[in-house]
Write an enzyme that holds these catalytic residues in place. Sequence first.
Site, PDB file in Angstrom:
ATOM      1  N   GLY A   1      16.806  26.847  34.565  1.00 49.25           N
ATOM      2  CA  GLY A   1      17.956  27.714  34.788  1.00 49.25           C
ATOM      3  C   GLY A   1      17.644  29.106  34.280  1.00 49.25           C
ATOM      4  O   GLY A   1      16.702  29.292  33.483  1.00 49.25           O
TER       5      GLY A   1
ATOM      6  N   CYS B   1      15.349  27.399  24.968  1.00 48.41           N
ATOM      7  CA  CYS B   1      15.834  28.549  25.737  1.00 48.41           C
ATOM      8  C   CYS B   1      14.665  29.484  26.006  1.00 48.41           C
ATOM      9  O   CYS B   1      13.886  29.769  25.097  1.00 48.41           O
ATOM     10  CB  CYS B   1      16.927  29.263  24.940  1.00 48.41           C
ATOM     11  SG  CYS B   1      17.561  30.741  25.764  1.00 48.41           S
TER      12      CYS B   1
ATOM     13  N   HIS C   1      24.769  25.720  29.287  1.00 50.96           N
ATOM     14  CA  HIS C   1      23.804  26.610  28.627  1.00 50.96           C
ATOM     15  C   HIS C   1      23.797  27.991  29.310  1.00 50.96           C
ATOM     16  O   HIS C   1      23.860  29.028  28.632  1.00 50.96           O
ATOM     17  CB  HIS C   1      22.411  25.956  28.688  1.00 50.96           C
ATOM     18  CG  HIS C   1      21.309  26.755  28.058  1.00 50.96           C
ATOM     19  ND1 HIS C   1      20.632  26.336  26.930  1.00 50.96           N
ATOM     20  CD2 HIS C   1      20.747  27.947  28.392  1.00 50.96           C
ATOM     21  CE1 HIS C   1      19.721  27.240  26.599  1.00 50.96           C
ATOM     22  NE2 HIS C   1      19.763  28.225  27.476  1.00 50.96           N
TER      23      HIS C   1
HETATM   24 ZN   LIG Z   1      18.822  30.102  27.469  1.00 51.46          ZN
END
Ligand SMILES: [Zn+2]
Length: 182
Positions: free
Chosen positions: A49, A99, A141
């Site tokens: 993502g 992340c 997220h």
């Molecule tokens: Zn992230």
Amino acid sequence: MPVRPIIRLGHPALRTPAQPVPPERMRSEELQQLVEDMVETMHAAAGVGLAAPQVGVELQIFVYACQGNERHHDIPLHVVVNPMITPHSRELVYEWEGCLSIPDLRGLVPRHLSVRVQGIDREGGRLDYVASGFEARIVQHEYDHLNGIVFLDRMRDLRSLGYTEEWSQYMEGEDADDTAIG
Ligand SMILES: [Zn+2]
């Protein structure tokens, strides 16, 4: 400019709430190119993502896609603009997250098992669907990125935070997935 640099924690854009996109502007060449670039950047970084603030663009857009594995099905490419995300399940699930803007760290993050996603797509059409499981985690997220929130803020216990290498060696469960979400 297909693959754009991903900004890292400390850059103010990651802590700034993103602006909604006027739906008619989604058809512009500029925003269609932005979406293309975000998809390429996500794939190049091996993420599942990516939110626009991560490439320094403070607009409410995120993309996600994921190839299936033994833990979850294929998730086709989604482009989500001006999202409103609401819990569809009260149940919270703890899973490891990483992340792309906070490289090399993994931590346990609680997320709703399923969420309702409302917004518009890349052509400006209405979106309204329920995402569950790993897809719901990705959506939560990325949605957080549009509000200046990162996964560290969602952790209930920072003691599970670790570097990927050490995490793989000591903390990873058998069903854990070594993928930074986005
Ligand atoms: Zn992230």
